[in-house]
Design a protein around this motif. Sequence first.
Motif, short mmCIF file in Angstrom:
data_model
loop_
_atom_site.label_atom_id
_atom_site.label_comp_id
_atom_site.label_asym_id
_atom_site.label_seq_id
_atom_site.Cartn_x
_atom_site.Cartn_y
_atom_site.Cartn_z
N SER A 25 0.82 -1.21 0.00
CA SER A 25 0.00 0.00 0.00
C SER A 25 0.85 1.26 0.00
O SER A 25 0.58 2.22 -0.73
N ILE A 26 1.90 1.28 0.83
CA ILE A 26 2.76 2.47 0.91
C ILE A 26 3.49 2.70 -0.41
O ILE A 26 3.58 3.84 -0.90
N GLY A 64 -13.27 -1.53 -1.46
CA GLY A 64 -14.11 -2.30 -0.54
C GLY A 64 -15.27 -1.50 0.02
O GLY A 64 -15.67 -1.70 1.17
N LEU A 65 -15.82 -0.60 -0.79
CA LEU A 65 -16.98 0.17 -0.35
C LEU A 65 -18.17 -0.77 -0.15
O LEU A 65 -18.39 -1.68 -0.94
N PRO A 66 -18.95 -0.59 0.93
CA PRO A 66 -20.14 -1.42 1.11
C PRO A 66 -21.05 -1.40 -0.12
O PRO A 66 -21.18 -0.38 -0.80
N GLY A 93 -5.38 -8.22 13.27
CA GLY A 93 -6.55 -7.68 12.61
C GLY A 93 -6.51 -6.16 12.51
O GLY A 93 -6.89 -5.59 11.48
N GLY A 94 -6.03 -5.51 13.56
CA GLY A 94 -5.93 -4.06 13.55
C GLY A 94 -4.97 -3.55 12.49
O GLY A 94 -5.27 -2.59 11.77
N VAL A 95 -3.80 -4.19 12.38
CA VAL A 95 -2.82 -3.76 11.38
C VAL A 95 -3.33 -4.08 9.97
O VAL A 95 -3.21 -3.26 9.05
N ALA A 96 -3.88 -5.29 9.80
CA ALA A 96 -4.41 -5.66 8.48
C ALA A 96 -5.53 -4.71 8.06
O ALA A 96 -5.69 -4.42 6.87
N GLY A 97 -6.29 -4.19 9.03
CA GLY A 97 -7.38 -3.27 8.72
C GLY A 97 -6.92 -1.95 8.13
O GLY A 97 -7.74 -1.21 7.56
N LEU A 98 -5.61 -1.66 8.24
CA LEU A 98 -5.09 -0.45 7.60
C LEU A 98 -5.30 -0.47 6.10
O LEU A 98 -5.26 0.59 5.45
N THR A 99 -5.49 -1.66 5.53
CA THR A 99 -5.70 -1.75 4.08
C THR A 99 -6.89 -0.91 3.63
O THR A 99 -6.89 -0.36 2.53
N ILE A 157 -7.91 2.01 4.87
CA ILE A 157 -7.50 3.42 4.79
C ILE A 157 -6.51 3.64 3.66
O ILE A 157 -6.65 4.56 2.85
N LEU A 158 -5.49 2.79 3.61
CA LEU A 158 -4.42 2.98 2.64
C LEU A 158 -4.93 2.80 1.21
O LEU A 158 -4.51 3.54 0.30
N ALA A 159 -5.83 1.83 1.00
CA ALA A 159 -6.38 1.63 -0.35
C ALA A 159 -7.16 2.86 -0.79
O ALA A 159 -7.08 3.28 -1.97
N ALA A 160 -7.91 3.46 0.12
CA ALA A 160 -8.65 4.68 -0.23
C ALA A 160 -7.70 5.80 -0.61
O ALA A 160 -7.97 6.56 -1.55
N VAL A 161 -6.56 5.88 0.08
CA VAL A 161 -5.59 6.94 -0.22
C VAL A 161 -5.03 6.80 -1.63
O VAL A 161 -5.11 7.73 -2.45
#
Length: 483
Positions: A285-286, A380-382, A405-411, A413-417
Amino acid sequence: MITALLLFWPALAALLVLLIKGQGAKKVAFVAALVEFALSLFALSAFDTQSGATQLALSLPWIESAGISFSIGMDGISLLMVLLTTFLVPLIILSSYKHAYKNPNAFYALILFMQTGLIGVFVAMDAFLFYFMWEVALIPIYFIAAVWGSANRIRVTIKFFVYTILGSLFMLAAFVYLYLQTPGTHSSDVNAFYQLSLSSESQSWIFWFLFVAFAIKMPVFPFHTWQPDTYTESPAQGTMLLSGIMLKMGIYGVLRWLLPVVPYGVSQWDEVVLVLAIIGIVYGSIIAIRQRDLKRLVAYSSIAHVGLIAAGIFTLNEQGLQGGVIQMLSHGVNVVGLFFIIDIIFSRTNTREITSLGGITQNAKLLSIFFMVLLLGAIGLPLTNGFVGEFLLLSGVFQYNAWFGGVAGLTIILAAVYMLRMFQGVMFGTKSELTASFTDLTLNEKAVLIPLVVMVFWIGLFPNTFLSISEPAVNNLLSIINR
């Protein structure tokens, strides 16, 4: 019989396409691919979605004295991968109509030969048949990338070849060892492998041999370095085949041959794999955020998405496995659509540099709509396809470990960016010299994008259409792993 027809029809069609000179080859290839899709729908109609067992099977002696058979069949996971393959290949062929490739008969024949290999991987129930089809699928893409790719295609293809041949050798070594451990005259049947009672030490090293082979193909960090260059330098249709379908070979291999064959090896190393997968999510992502080339940006985003799929699968719970299966479908649809839109933009502007583009939406409103729908699916928009898989995958990872799960969930935010920044830079703002006369979608381009957008909403709104097919097979897989 229908499984055998699915397997051999593309190869027979490829031989016919080779005999056709000129641009007529693409039309025959497209019709042949549509016939293959119709065959897969017939297979779906004959499939019992309530059963997790192998269906539509065929087993014939191949090397009878060695216990190797031509054994094919499908469970729910296999069937979904076959449907994905047969759905995408006609669209990939249709997407090439605006290109005048040199030696078109060879180009389209290779696509169909590759489809045979891909189908073979997904239906093989014998280890050595699986290995054979794995190689059959790889050979055509080498030539597609090396002959019709960009300026650096030879260097990149050699790198791709080295990576994949190394992975194949690891897989073959593991299969030979497992074959020799089967009792009596030995067998390479998948069920014979499932019934082996191997020591934890044996399972540990077999795990790594198989995991490396499949991780290269997925690819999972740090086995990913061949991927961005190969995706970038390959022709658009080669990139779609690699990202939309071939990537799924590695994930499918994990589900079919790694998790159920060496469950103790998996339990020893699953946490390491999850760490690698989550690193891949953040790393991919980065790097994607920093890209200015559209193709490379989507290539790195694919690493991040595959990292989440791998993490979910290795949680070994139903949510993670079901999420992985449906996300394979969603990712295939989204990534093929995104790479096709990039190809459309490149064909009109002769650039993929975000900084050289801008203002396209002013002249191409329909393209903007399709682009945004596919992009939101990738984020991953609903109500889109990406949401279903990501929700299940993250649920599975959270059940395994809340921190993971918390770190994986960054996907999310990062994907939206990186996706929204890409869309803003390409579609909005002031027109550049290259985009001033940009034209909207042609009829052919609409014909490719409409089915993909339909699938974005179909999977997003009615996921049980697909989850119900894979659920019995996933539960059967879990029962084998936990036996």
